[in-house]
Write an enzyme that holds these catalytic residues in place. Sequence first.
Site, PDB file in Angstrom:
ATOM      1  N   GLU A   1       0.823  -1.200   0.000  1.00 50.89           N
ATOM      2  CA  GLU A   1       0.000   0.000   0.000  1.00 50.89           C
ATOM      3  C   GLU A   1       0.864   1.260   0.000  1.00 50.89           C
ATOM      4  O   GLU A   1       0.679   2.152  -0.814  1.00 50.89           O
ATOM      5  CB  GLU A   1      -0.926  -0.005   1.221  1.00 50.89           C
TER       6      GLU A   1
ATOM      7  N   VAL B   1       3.863  -7.690 -10.015  1.00 53.77           N
ATOM      8  CA  VAL B   1       4.688  -8.754 -10.578  1.00 53.77           C
ATOM      9  C   VAL B   1       4.019  -9.225 -11.864  1.00 53.77           C
ATOM     10  O   VAL B   1       2.826  -9.549 -11.882  1.00 53.77           O
ATOM     11  CB  VAL B   1       4.853  -9.939  -9.599  1.00 53.77           C
TER      12      VAL B   1
ATOM     13  N   ASP C   1       8.830  -9.789   5.343  1.00 53.47           N
ATOM     14  CA  ASP C   1       7.419 -10.106   5.105  1.00 53.47           C
ATOM     15  C   ASP C   1       7.211 -11.533   4.595  1.00 53.47           C
ATOM     16  O   ASP C   1       6.549 -11.754   3.582  1.00 53.47           O
ATOM     17  CB  ASP C   1       6.848  -9.089   4.111  1.00 53.47           C
TER      18      ASP C   1
END
Length: 521
Positions: free
Chosen positions: A88, A94, A204
């Site tokens: 965000e 991708v 992440d």
Amino acid sequence: MGCCGSSLRPGPHAEKPPQRRARRPPPPPPQPQHPRRPSFTLNAHRASAAPAGGHGEEVPAFAEFSLAELRAATGGFAAANIVSESGEKAPNLVYRGRLQGPGGRAIAVKKFGKLAWPDPKQFAEEARGVGKLRHRRMANLIGYCCDGDERLLVAEFMPNDTLAKHLFHWENQAIEWAMRLRVAYNIAEALEYCSNEERPLYHDLNAYRVLFDENGDPRLSCFGLMKNSRDGKSYSTNLAYTPPEYLRNGRVTPESVVFSFGTVLIDLLSGKRIPPTHALDMIRSRSIQTIMETNLEGKYSIEEATTLVDLASQCLQYEPRDRPDIKKLVSILEPLQTKSEVPSYVMLGVPKPEEVPKAPPAPQHPLSPMGEACSRMDLTAIHQILVSQHYRDDEGSNELSFQEWTQQMRDMLDARKRGDFAFRDKNFKQAIDCYSQFVDVGTMVSPTVYARRSLCHLMCDQPDAALRDAMQAQCVYPDWPTAFYMQAVALSKLNMQSDSLDMLNEASQLEEKRQKSTKGP
């Protein structure tokens, strides 16, 4: 317009391909009663230590790509080639693509937003560092592009989707227990390798970062090794899944990676996205069955599941010092690999690697957008083009008398209309049923219906039926390029690459001829 001498539906002789075609493919195999169901499984053997792509293909040396090369590889960064979108504060996309030239390697291209990497030197340095890593458990980074404000990474393409797709959005079958154990072990191995190579920070980590290659083997995306900003200050998941220490000081540490690995273990156990604090409450206060995915139907070892639950609990501890290190994760998970002889593609439910069709070679003539989509085997792009073209190529193919506008005719047109709605909404099985009702009545013929139903069959893994419909479209409209293009895709899916190339070339010749006749002298 029809090659069968009538505007009404062709008789049985229409099943033969038109005589004008220079090369005729052999008859397609009989249509199965049910669509073949893809299956996903692990490799029958352990992957070798040597870094390699699928089918023993060596990972190429790390390189810098030009923006023009990547634009050509992704069809101009076409929306149809987007495979994921995330972030965000610093959104990135991708794309799937295929490099030009011999070999035509399939690639994944990550395109960052302008704010993610303001310093081009820092981006290039970071990419080169990640590009030095090569491991069989990773979707390796093979290059980058830094052009003006553009920041792009190029990696090996993994054709069999993400762990998140197979866990949370599965359509055919839930991932079997042994495969889940293999995923956990392989990803732990990848993290251990990164740590040994002094790349211990993985940003992440989640089920979307785990990808499956053409063999169905799980691989860790290299993109998570890239920092989006300096000093490791990068985390984009929902805060409910963020390591506690990151919320305190905004930094990713090796212990943070272990915490995130614990969330992936919970995903594997439950088949759901359960926030870590809630998962720990379930582990502490209830029996193990409450956290296990019901779709496993009890087909798992209670002892193995208990080991995995205990390991997840250790990884999710609030204090980083209370979590196990990566080496311990590997040592605990390795003894749980009890089905190492079963290939990954079998357990995961994906097609056997040698059955994955290769894209046909490049044709001799320039291609239209439809031709380009078919040459890339891009079924999504073909669908978009067929929807946009509607029925413009059917004009004049049917001349109906007033007496033919019967209730039966209205019912037939209603069936086609329902098929069109289903086709537009990508409900391909329903579209096949509706279009078949239209075709079976036989009062009208429509090459567009045959082309649309052909694509529906391809989407349902029925290339033999798709080929038959494409041949029928050609029979109705012998000079229609789309009929040849659809045959090219179906032939390629049937591993008949030479015939597929013939169809592509003939379609491009027909398009070229049509364009010249439109322009006039």
